[in-house]
Write a protein that holds these residues in place. Structure first.
Motif, PDB file in Angstrom:
ATOM      1  N   LYS A 238       0.839  -1.196   0.000  1.00 16.02           N
ATOM      2  CA  LYS A 238       0.000   0.000   0.000  1.00 16.02           C
ATOM      3  C   LYS A 238       0.871   1.242   0.000  1.00 16.02           C
ATOM      4  CE  LYS A 238      -3.686  -2.408   2.280  1.00 16.02           C
ATOM      5  NZ  LYS A 238      -4.451  -2.618   3.471  1.00 16.02           N
TER       6      LYS A 238
ATOM      7  N   HIS B 182       0.284   4.183   1.083  1.00 17.17           N
ATOM      8  CA  HIS B 182       0.190   5.074   2.246  1.00 17.17           C
ATOM      9  C   HIS B 182       0.992   4.565   3.447  1.00 17.17           C
ATOM     10  CE1 HIS B 182      -2.946   2.094   3.093  1.00 17.17           C
ATOM     11  NE2 HIS B 182      -2.745   2.376   4.363  1.00 17.17           N
ATOM     12  N   ASP B 183       1.480   3.331   3.415  1.00 18.95           N
ATOM     13  CA  ASP B 183       2.236   2.763   4.536  1.00 18.95           C
ATOM     14  C   ASP B 183       3.727   3.039   4.340  1.00 18.95           C
ATOM     15  OD1 ASP B 183       2.993   1.427   6.772  1.00 18.95           O
ATOM     16  OD2 ASP B 183       2.101  -0.501   6.208  1.00 18.95           O
ATOM     17  N   LYS B 184       4.152   4.224   4.735  1.00 16.67           N
ATOM     18  CA  LYS B 184       5.525   4.675   4.501  1.00 16.67           C
ATOM     19  C   LYS B 184       6.547   3.892   5.333  1.00 16.67           C
ATOM     20  CE  LYS B 184       4.126   8.008   1.868  1.00 16.67           C
ATOM     21  NZ  LYS B 184       4.243   7.912   0.449  1.00 16.67           N
TER      22      LYS B 184
ATOM     23  N   PHE C 269       6.385   0.757   6.356  1.00 18.89           N
ATOM     24  CA  PHE C 269       6.560  -0.565   5.760  1.00 18.89           C
ATOM     25  C   PHE C 269       7.450  -0.490   4.520  1.00 18.89           C
ATOM     26  CE2 PHE C 269       4.839  -4.197   3.181  1.00 18.89           C
ATOM     27  CZ  PHE C 269       5.418  -5.191   3.950  1.00 18.89           C
ATOM     28  N   GLN C 270       7.259   0.550   3.716  1.00 18.61           N
ATOM     29  CA  GLN C 270       8.118   0.746   2.552  1.00 18.61           C
ATOM     30  C   GLN C 270       9.569   0.951   2.972  1.00 18.61           C
ATOM     31  OE1 GLN C 270       6.700   3.875   0.016  1.00 18.61           O
ATOM     32  NE2 GLN C 270       4.594   3.186   0.216  1.00 18.61           N
TER      33      GLN C 270
END
Length: 115
Positions: A52, A54-56, A58-59
Motif C-alpha cells: 500500500k 500510504h504505509d511509509k 513498511f516501505q
C-alpha cells in the motif's frame, strides 16, 4: 558465530587468498547495486498493489532490507561445510566495517524516497 569468524582471521588478512578486487566487487554489489535494485523492486510492488502506498514505514523497512550487511549465519555454514572459512571471514569483516557508513547514507536516501 562472531568467535568463529574472528578465529578465522587470526592468521591475518593476507592469508585468506582473496583478492582486493573481489572484495571491492562484493562490496559494490552489496552496498550500491542491491539497494538500487531494492528501490526498483519496492516501487514495482507499490505500482502493482502488493504494498500500500500510504504505509511509509513498511516501505522503509522493505528498502532497508536491501542495504543491510550479510547475515553472520553464512559464516557458520561455511564453517560447517569446511570450505571458504577464511574468505568468508574477510568478506564479513569488510562488509561490517563499511556498514555504518553505507547504512547511514542509504537510510537517508530511503527516507527521502519514502517521504
Amino acid at each position: 558465530m562472531t568467535l568463529i569468524l574472528g578465529a578465522n582471521l587470526l592468521r591475518g588478512l593476507k592469508e585468506s587468498g582473496i583478492q582486493v578486487t573481489t572484495i571491492i566487487g562484493i562490496i559494490a554489489v552489496r552496498y550500491i547495486f542491491l539497494p538500487l535494485l531494492g528501490i526498483v523492486v519496492v516501487k514495482g510492488a507499490i505500482r502493482t498493489g502488493c504494498v500500500k502506498s500510504h504505509d511509509k514505514f513498511f516501505q522503509f523497512v522493505l528498502l532497508l532490507q536491501f542495504a543491510l550487511p550479510p547475515a553472520m549465519s553464512i559464516g557458520t555454514v561455511t564453517e560447517l561445510f569446511g570450505a571458504g572459512q577464511k574468505e568468508c571471514s574477510v568478506i564479513m569483516l569488510w562488509t561490517n566495517v563499511l556498514a555504518p557508513v553505507t547504512l547511514t547514507l542509504w537510510c537517508t536516501v530511503f527516507l527521502w524516497h519514502v517521504s
